[in-house]
Structure formats: C-alpha cells, structure tokens
Design a protein around this motif. Sequence first.
Motif, PDB file in Angstrom:
ATOM      1  N   LEU A 189      29.257  22.726   4.377  1.00 11.61           N
ATOM      2  CA  LEU A 189      29.695  21.652   4.667  1.00 11.61           C
ATOM      3  C   LEU A 189      28.436  20.820   5.186  1.00 11.61           C
ATOM      4  O   LEU A 189      27.800  21.009   6.060  1.00 11.61           O
ATOM      5  N   ALA A 190      28.347  19.298   4.818  1.00 10.42           N
ATOM      6  CA  ALA A 190      27.416  18.509   5.307  1.00 10.42           C
ATOM      7  C   ALA A 190      27.814  17.210   5.322  1.00 10.42           C
ATOM      8  O   ALA A 190      28.937  16.755   4.529  1.00 10.42           O
ATOM      9  N   GLU A 197      26.820  24.658   7.918  1.00 12.65           N
ATOM     10  CA  GLU A 197      27.422  23.369   8.266  1.00 12.65           C
ATOM     11  C   GLU A 197      26.204  22.569   8.785  1.00 12.65           C
ATOM     12  O   GLU A 197      25.556  23.016   9.640  1.00 12.65           O
ATOM     13  N   VAL A 213      30.316  16.049   2.404  1.00 18.28           N
ATOM     14  CA  VAL A 213      30.044  16.998   1.496  1.00 18.28           C
ATOM     15  C   VAL A 213      30.890  18.294   1.946  1.00 18.28           C
ATOM     16  O   VAL A 213      30.541  18.816   2.794  1.00 18.28           O
ATOM     17  N   SER A 214      31.705  18.726   0.883  1.00 15.97           N
ATOM     18  CA  SER A 214      32.215  20.120   1.350  1.00 15.97           C
ATOM     19  C   SER A 214      32.056  20.714  -0.255  1.00 15.97           C
ATOM     20  O   SER A 214      32.539  20.443  -1.411  1.00 15.97           O
TER      21      SER A 214
END
Lengths: 366, 366, 366, 366
Positions: free
Chosen positions: B242-243, B158, B227-228
């Motif tokens: 995740l980001a 993450e 973003v996922s």
Amino acid sequence: MAMIGGGPGAFIGPVHRLAAELDREIELVAGVFSSDARRSKAAADVYLIDPERAYGSLDEMFTAEKARGDGIDFVSIVTPNHNHLLSAKAALAAGLPVICDKPVTASLSEARELAGVLADTGLTFCLTHTYTGYPLVREMKARIAAGELGEIRKVVVEYPQGWLSHPAEGKQAEWRVDPSRAGAGGCIGDIGTHAFSLAEFATGLKITRLLADLGAVVPGRKLDDDVSVLLRFENGARGVLLASQIELGELNGLRIRVYGDKAGIRWRQEYPNQLELLHGDGRQEIINAGTDVLGPWAASRSRTPGGHPEGYLEAFANIYRDFAALLRGDHAPLLPGIEDGLRGMAFIETAVSASAQKAGWVDLEV
Amino acid sequence: MAMIGGGPGAFIGPVHRLAAELDREIELVAGVFSSDARRSKAAADVYLIDPERAYGSLDEMFTAEKARGDGIDFVSIVTPNHNHLLSAKAALAAGLPVICDKPVTASLSEARELAGVLADTGLTFCLTHTYTGYPLVREMKARIAAGELGEIRKVVVEYPQGWLSHPAEGKQAEWRVDPSRAGAGGCIGDIGTHAFSLAEFATGLKITRLLADLGAVVPGRKLDDDVSVLLRFENGARGVLLASQIELGELNGLRIRVYGDKAGIRWRQEYPNQLELLHGDGRQEIINAGTDVLGPWAASRSRTPGGHPEGYLEAFANIYRDFAALLRGDHAPLLPGIEDGLRGMAFIETAVSASAQKAGWVDLEV
Amino acid sequence: MAMIGGGPGAFIGPVHRLAAELDREIELVAGVFSSDARRSKAAADVYLIDPERAYGSLDEMFTAEKARGDGIDFVSIVTPNHNHLLSAKAALAAGLPVICDKPVTASLSEARELAGVLADTGLTFCLTHTYTGYPLVREMKARIAAGELGEIRKVVVEYPQGWLSHPAEGKQAEWRVDPSRAGAGGCIGDIGTHAFSLAEFATGLKITRLLADLGAVVPGRKLDDDVSVLLRFENGARGVLLASQIELGELNGLRIRVYGDKAGIRWRQEYPNQLELLHGDGRQEIINAGTDVLGPWAASRSRTPGGHPEGYLEAFANIYRDFAALLRGDHAPLLPGIEDGLRGMAFIETAVSASAQKAGWVDLEV
Amino acid sequence: MAMIGGGPGAFIGPVHRLAAELDREIELVAGVFSSDARRSKAAADVYLIDPERAYGSLDEMFTAEKARGDGIDFVSIVTPNHNHLLSAKAALAAGLPVICDKPVTASLSEARELAGVLADTGLTFCLTHTYTGYPLVREMKARIAAGELGEIRKVVVEYPQGWLSHPAEGKQAEWRVDPSRAGAGGCIGDIGTHAFSLAEFATGLKITRLLADLGAVVPGRKLDDDVSVLLRFENGARGVLLASQIELGELNGLRIRVYGDKAGIRWRQEYPNQLELLHGDGRQEIINAGTDVLGPWAASRSRTPGGHPEGYLEAFANIYRDFAALLRGDHAPLLPGIEDGLRGMAFIETAVSASAQKAGWVDLEV
C-alpha cells in the motif's frame, strides 16, 4: 438472560457473561450451554447458576422458562456460526429478543431468513460487533459524522492475528477452520466481518464494491486464513481491508485509519484508550479516553476516568448496555442489528465467491 | 563527485550531498545543478563549492572535469525522473560510474537501454533506495536469510504519506504529479518503488505476480496518488503493498512486516532504531540499533551506540558508503543496482498498465 | 578545525568530526589525537586527514599550523575531562576559539580559571551540550519562553543508562570511573551535567538549590554511578534530576518533562522527533520534527522534512553550526558557553560534596 | 457484600461494585452509602439494589442484616480516609470480614488500633491496592522473585497526575485536599501510597529508610500535592518515588522500573498489558498479557486472551477475587492486608513529618 452455547472450553461464552453483567442490568440465569445435557449442567457450575436452569435442548429451556414467574427476558447466542439461525428462530418463536455473536448466521440466505422472521415478529435483535462498543470508536464515528475529517477519501482497516499459524489445535481453533461449522468463510467470517463492520460503523459509509483475494496458507486448511480485500465506498472513497490469522506473533491487532480532505484519524484495538487525530500541519492530537474532551457517545459509555484503562470486556459490555437500553425502550442508535448482519454475510459470501472465481471487482449487494 | 540536478529549491540534492559526504570518503566538487547556467552557479554558493565547477550543461562539465587533474570520479543523478537516462548515459560515456536516485528512469524501456549501456561499459551503477541503508533493515534481511522466521508466508509493506492531499504546490510537488517529468507513475513511482524494493530486499524473495489498483484521488490530478497492490512472491508467499500520498496527516510512514512459519518481524521507518521480532508465544523482542545483539551487516553500518538515534541521513550515507566501497573494489553485497532498477520500473509499468486495464492478476516480467 | 583527543578507540572523537563536518562549513584538517605521536599519526588514517597534520603535542601543532597559510581556525577538545583546561588554555594562547566537550573542566576552580582566560582573550568558547541541539528541544524552549505552559511549577529530568552496570571494561568505561581522569564526579559529571544543562536550557530558569544523593553501586567503584538530586529553580519551581549508569538495559534514555499552570510538555532523546504538549482537558498534542508547525529555532536547524528522522549526529551538528555562525559573527543565541560550563561544574561539585556530607538542601553557587 | 460510602457523586464506589461483581462470586446487596439516610436510599437506585437495604447508619445496617437469613457476608469500605477506622471496627464488631480502600486509615495510630482489633477478632482484612491486581504486575513480581533480574539495585516508581493542578473543585477533589478528611497526607496518601505499595509488592523488598520532600504547589492548598522521596530498601538497593497531582496533563501515569545486576524490567499502568524485560545486550523483551509466556500468578488472573486488553476494572476485580478466595479458605498469597496498611501509613506519616522538619534521611519504622 439465557445463553445458547458457551459450554466447557468456550472462550466467548464467559466473555458474553462478563460483558452482559458488568453494569448489573442483566443477569445470566439459564442456558443451553451444550447440546449434551450433561455438559450443559456442568457449565452451570462454572457460570454459578442454578443447575436446574442449565438445559439440554432449546425446547426444554423455552418451555421451562416460560412456566416460571422469573423466566428469561432474552437470549444470547454464542454457538458456532452454523447454529445461529436455528437458535435465533427458536428464541423468536418463544417471543424473546435475541443478542447474537457475529457473523449473524452461516450464510446470507440464512441471514435473509432471519431478517424475515424478525420483520414478522417485530422483536429486538442485536449483533455483537464488540469493537463498535469501544468509547473511542464511537468518538471516531462522532467526529467523522461531524465533518472533522472533511470528505472521506481513504479507509484502511487491518486485522492481523497469528494464532492459526499452525494446523488447528483446541476447541477454539477447530470449528473455525471447519466449513461445516464456520460456514463458507474462515478468517473472513471470524475477523474479516469485524473489520468490515468497523469500517462501515466508523465512517458511516457503506461499502459498495470489492475485490477479494483469500488464501488458505496453512497446509491442509480448507477455509481461508489470510484475506486481502480492496474496497470502494458509496461516496467513491477507496479502501483496503486486510485480515489474517497466520501473521505469526500478532495477537489481536485490529486497527483502522480514515483520511478525509481535512484531517485523518487512527485507532488501534490493542491500545484502545487513545485516538489519534492527524492534522495536515504536522500535529497529531491524541484524544484520551475518559477525559473531558470526549463527546456524549464516548463519554456515556466510559466507566473510569482518564488514565484508568478500559478494555475489551468494557467495550463488549457497552453492546449489552445498549441492548438493555433498547429493551427498556430507550434510544441506542449505535447498536449493530440485523441490517449489519445481512451486510456482513453479503460481504463474506461475495468475497469468498469473487475470490474463488477470480472475478475482479464485484458489487456488494445485500 | 559531481551532482546532476539538485538546484535551488530541491529537497533531494542537499540530502544526497550530506549523505555522500557524511563519512568523508566522498566530496561534492562539481555539478550541473540546473540546466540554467545562472541557476547552476547560484547553487554553488549553497553547496559551498567552487563556482567555476558549477556547470550549465553535461557536456561542459564532462569536458572541463576531464581536463583537470583533480576531476570528478563519479556522478550522482538527482534530477526529476525523465532526465535520469540522458544524464546517466552522458556520465557513462565519459567513463564515470553513476549513482542515481530512484526510480531508475522514466520507463522500463529506458531502464533496459541503460542496462545495455552498463553491460557494455562495465561501469558501476547504484540506485539509491535509501531505506535499504537503515542498519535495522539490513538486520531484518540478515535474520530472514538466516531462517529465523522460517518459510516466509506473508509480507505487508505500507507507505503512507499525506503531503499531496491537495492540488500540488511548490517545486517538490509539481514535477511529481506531471506525467511528462515523472513518467507513467505518480505515487507508485515516487514511493511505491521504495516499498517494492524494501519488500524484495528484506525478504530476499522476488515478486512474481501482482494485482494493482491505482487511483487519482485529488480532483484534476493526472497521475496516481493512491496505490493498492496485491502480491505473490516467488516462493508462493502472499503480500500486500500500500502506498498513498493523500493520507492526510501521515508523514513518511514506510513500514514493513514479514511473517514466516516460525516468527514474524516488523520495522517502521519513522522509528528506525528498533526492530521487533515476534514470537508465537506472546513475546515481542525489540532489537535496538547500535547494540551488541546485531549481526555484521547492521553493526558495520552504524555510527553511534545504542540509544543515540540514527536517522534518514545516516541510512542514505550507508548507500554512499557501500558505493564508495564498490568503487574501491571492496565487497558491498547489499547495494541496490541496475537489476533493482529494472525490477522497479517493471513494477511501475506493470502496475500502471494492469490497473488501467483492470487486468486482475498479471505476471511481473522484467 | 583541529581536534585534541579522539584517538584510536575513542567514541566521541569521530562523532565530533561527523557533526562538525555535516553542514560542510567546517573541515577537520589537523589534530593532536593522542599524546603518543605514533598513535596520533595512526588516527590520521581513520580521519582521512593529511598525516603531517596529526601532531604529537599541542605545542607542535600550534607552531606548525600558525606557520601554514591554511592553518586551523579553531580547536575542538574531546579529551578526558582532566585535559580540558590545559588544552583550552593552549588553544586560546594561540589565539584560537575553542569548542569543548562537557563537562567543561575537571573542577569548578579550573572552570573559573578558564573563564578568566576567556574574559582576557575575548575569544569564542562553546560547550557541546549535544542534547540542546535537537530541534524539538529548541522548540520546547521556544514554547516555554512564549508562555504556552504558563508559570513553570515542576521539572523532571531523567537520564537512565545501563552500560556501566558491571566493573568497567574498555577504553570508554575506564576513564569515566577513574577520579584522576574524570574528576570528582562519575555519572553526575558524565551524564548528570547533560540533564542539568537540559533542564536549565529548556525552562530558561536557573537551578538555585539542590539536595543530592549519589551512590557507587557497582562493587569497587570509586565514583558515583547512580544519582538522585532534588531541585529548586529560581522561580520556586520544584524539580527532580535522576541519572544512572547502572540501570541495566537502559541505553541513552535522557528525557525531560516540564509542567506549568497552563500545560505540560515532554520530550525523550531516544524518540527525538516528537514533542508532546499536554493539555489539561485530556488532549496530548504531538509536534513532529520537520513540519510546518515548528517555530524558527527548530525549523532553522532541521535538515529533512517530517517523517524523515533526524538523530544524534544532526543534533550535534547543530551545535557546530551555531558555533560556525558565531565565528562568522552571526547570532547564535542558543549555543551553550562558558557560563553553562561554570554552572555545570558548580552543579557537579556542589552535588558531590553535599552528598558526601549528607548536607541536605544546599545553595548552588557559581 | 455491603458497601460503606460510595454515595451519589462518588468515583470509587461504583468502581468497587463493578470490580467486586465482575467474577460473579460477590454481589452488592446492602450499604450505608451516605450518613444521610435519604442520600443513602437514593444510591440504592444507582446500584440497583433493594432500597430497604440502603441504610442510614452502620448500626442500623449491621442490626438489620444480622436479622436476615441472606444477610451480608462482608463489608467494603470506600469512605474518605477519616471514616475507615470507625467503619472497619463496626464491621469487625459485627463479626464481618472487611475489604477497605487505601490508605487504611487516617493515621498510623489508627492503623495500629485496627491491627489490634484484627488480631483480636482473627477476621480477614484486605486493603485494595488496586495496581497490585494487574496480571503483569504479578508477573513482574514472579520474575523478580525467581531471580531473573539478579540482585535488585535500583527502583524508580513514579505516579504523575495533573487533575489537582488548580484549586479543588468537585466532590472528588475537595476531601482529598482537606486535612480533616484526608489525614496528614494529600498526594502522598492518595497516590504516593500506591507507588510505595507497588514498589514493595513488585520487588518483595521492604523500604527501610527515606528522605522526603513534599510540597503544596497550588496556592492556598493545605496538603501536599507534589512528592519526591528518596528510598533505601532492606537489601541496600537505592530507590526514588515520585508522585504528583499538579503535573498538568498527566492522567494516571503510575509506572515502575526495577534494575538488578542481571536485567531490568519496566511496567506502566496506562499500558498495562505489556511488561518490558530489559537485557543488557540491547534486547527488550515485551511480555504480552494473556499469552502463553506468563507464569501462574498472571495467567490465573487474566480473563481474555492476548491482544484483548484488560484494564483497571479487571485489575481491581482481581483484588476482590483474591479476597473471595481467602474467605472461602483458599490461598491468596498476593493479597495486600493490614501489614501493608500499617507500612503505608508509616510511610505517609514518616514522610510528612520528615519533610516538614527537613530531617534528611530517616528510618521507616512501622
């Protein structure tokens, strides 16, 4: 209160008993702790109740209790999922309100059937989404509702566990990985629904679309034990829900973080007495349970002052306290009910089906 | 060393300089800090270098430096992404090794072009995936490689940030949200690649399939800011990446957790000096940086004893130290190179395209 | 800069070099790294300096450097304590400013002698109380000075270490437990002075009385390795200073907490990028390093944005940056000098003597 | 169980009730909740007990209860300190066992008198040092007793609170700062005794000498509100006990750390479900409550599995569970009794007197 389920070796039965009785408004006095009458009697010893009131069948219990002047006022259902509907219907037929462990039933169609019965009877029903009982979860909900975070944009809810990392052993594990007792969902039903319910509870927003990726990681397992779900909320907010029972070494790591256009907020179940409010300027504000800074939803459901940690049992007891309030006719606006049960079952079935079919994004319809 | 980019107002230029020089094996002596000659000269003051060696163009620099007896030995590229390829090719054409900020180029085709030039010239190339330089990330890699976790089953990486929660202001933000300078990816290129690289680096496993969900949350934004990505690794392990740059209040929260069938492990960039090894029996073992318990990969890249925190600059300096070792002909097995750059670009383009087309699961092909 | 001490096997020498050079305003170019000329030359390799400028004696160095056009501008002293005075006097006699590791000398009378020489020469002197260089320590000082805590009532400063839990082994340990090299104080001189200095620095208040209880816990040890000191500050505030080198398993746990009549504040060296402001209503406000919320003292001495951790070396570098500023004639109001050295030595001697004599409360007189 | 004290506005009364009843072995059925009969009756509503059994005097209660077939089995005393002895003697005279809040009495001589009565009657007596009921405190005791730390050398126990930072307001605060109701000790009696008891309980070592420095920081306060005590244990180990009620912003920060010649250990009440074992090689091992790694003392007093936090009420309930076990004739080896009460009172009186007389080190004699 009578209990259905929770016989010898059960984890959640004793927890329900402790939680129900913590505030002394409720007392466990009867139960069908097992469908085996001898085992049900044996449980009476453990629960310290009158062995005469440990019954071997629902019929027996409802008949006998009705005949008593001091008979039971409501029923708590803590069996494996596949017995929820049957138990609940029997209780409602006996005219008794029901508090039921989650997920509400073994399938959405069962949940709809139950919803119908509830509508017909008008009796009270509560689903024990324990984690919504934590004072600081309620504080989080209150602050989000009050607009402290601004418009909600992103929600990440994670529920890592590791205890099913190996082929199941023991009573707790066995039924959870058996489709005939747990229903279509494994991890997603056992803990994914808690994460789902927490996300909707905290934000006050409904999840409307999802993309699910469920896996059965442990060799030979029939139900999912690792879950990733991408989410969209009704206001367009993006979300991620992760749940796993094969993250070896994780205990019960439910946590949630919510971000708006004004601030963010974080909470972790394993350290439940602190809530973190994130400001955009580099400050994190920690809100401590039991202190003067809390709003009424949190303050009214705390039992100890700041720095005297409350835990899982106290959170659970708040669900029962709200249920008792509702039975008395008081207001208990935060209590999860059949609507949450329906949504949770729809979540499970939609995710299981969409994942199996690699369907991509699908609507969540209840 | 010469720097390309990193002129007035830059964040990453000064960081590269500090990191490069920390161990005194490298000295910044020249640069094209800006394509505006006057601004490039101005940077010389900030960097405390000879203003004569602050050039206004690449040609000028390579010509002038070649003519000096004490000319530059290699080039560090810290421009926005769209200038990486041009700068790298010029340096390689001048016969100089290159160390380059990530992502390697603005597109995968550019990265392939660069890989071709590198193959032709045989010159050394390094990509500064800073976070792989942290001693405890290397310790994590070592322990996973040694089998302490068993077979890897699950990876969660993450990278929450919040600094782009509002329409971009300031030099740092502007180019990152402009497709003409950042390339096709916004958040996924800026920080998603770090997360991708960290996951592959730590586990030693390649990501082979992905399902991406990118969003542009801030009104008017052209590139993704949230973003996922769901992942599969070459051994079948499941993963999630995740980001986000709109998780308001998050600073630089890169973190990774990896679970095998024997143990789990966790690391967080904001508390980089502790690594948590999770045992299935309820014990978490915290491994402290700078202590006797570390293996050689971590021990050889620490500068202070336990309890004396090292940070981001020291991690970055480890990348430069490895690069210097490689230039000297020493072994530097942990250094990210063009292969990582190609994979990172493939990740960005595959994810951007798959998300735009709602393609579901796609292969990651380099 | 020239270094005195810091030869092969030293811990603090390389740290001084890294710290001094981090901001590129200072370069290590010469040194008497050991009184053994061959070992001093050997150090030149490690430090990557010209071997001709690695000298075997102070005289040799000052003579040779004076003769060069590019001779040294100042001296950094990193020898064991008993050589501080001699080294400092030689440097000052050569007309050079001095930056010196703590404690300033081996005794208060030596410190007074040094203070006299400094007064006579008018040269700049700095004592490297590293921990006062952390940005958030400076933020703490700024907020206390601004009255955010109200009137200060209580200070607790603790410095737990465990690395001397067994009879000393290795170069680092040996001199610290040898009275002929360390002076009268063991733990109290090595780390107790850091705690003392931090308490006075952060609060801006002088300690005026103390009650000391020093012990030598490890069998056979000649100097104290465990220290408890009760304190009174000039405004009447109460305090406690604990330092130990036999708290097995502790690394470098310096921490301080200060309480006023309006708020409290906490900081820990092992997690140096967060400062906790405690409000009386149950809120703890975490101030993150590198963010917009910091005042100028902290902001001007940070190198990376929030979430990119800075550590011990960066804190140390801030001391050198301030020293360089002072040499340039700029303002560096937070830099510890001979006054702090005198107070630190008075603290050591007063505490050692009061503890030995079981004198109870005594005045701290400089 | 009957309660003496705990009337309207009380904090500790409801806590005792919850704790006593948590495991359903004990039920609150009667009480003298206030010496004002009307207020005592009013409390019956809050506690949900039969108002007939809410009495206005001890005599009345013991007489009436004796006359009932279902009369009380024991008494719980939760009045302010000055009423403990009187209440206990009355209960013992009525032939009833007693469980009593700490400190045991208002003075050491009273405690000796009580000890005499106990010896004469042979009845069971328990002192509710709540914090010794935490499962991980018991795990700490078990591991120390098993020699995991080696020979104990150093103990630091701290109890910071901030809630009495201002002149007292409210029922909770008022009696604690009034010598006629609290006894000779303020902070030292209220929370210092908890710290004292925890140190002796965890280590299994008696404190034999002390040096105390008590202060009354808040203007006009008659009793101490800030306490520093240096300690020696019977084996020669050194120790420090800090307690304060004017550390503004601190909640209930009781914590202890113990160091031996093999390892160290740390526990904090505000995060009670984790115990840290410190190894000399840089590893910290975190032991989680409710997991397989615990020994029998901790395991047998946990109610939830790992990751489901238990808190203050559950710890308190463990004291009552042990008390109930003792009444049943079972073994309850960890339960604090009159001996602990005597030692606690001796600690308070010795410290108060030594501090007032600036006596330096004194023996702790019971």
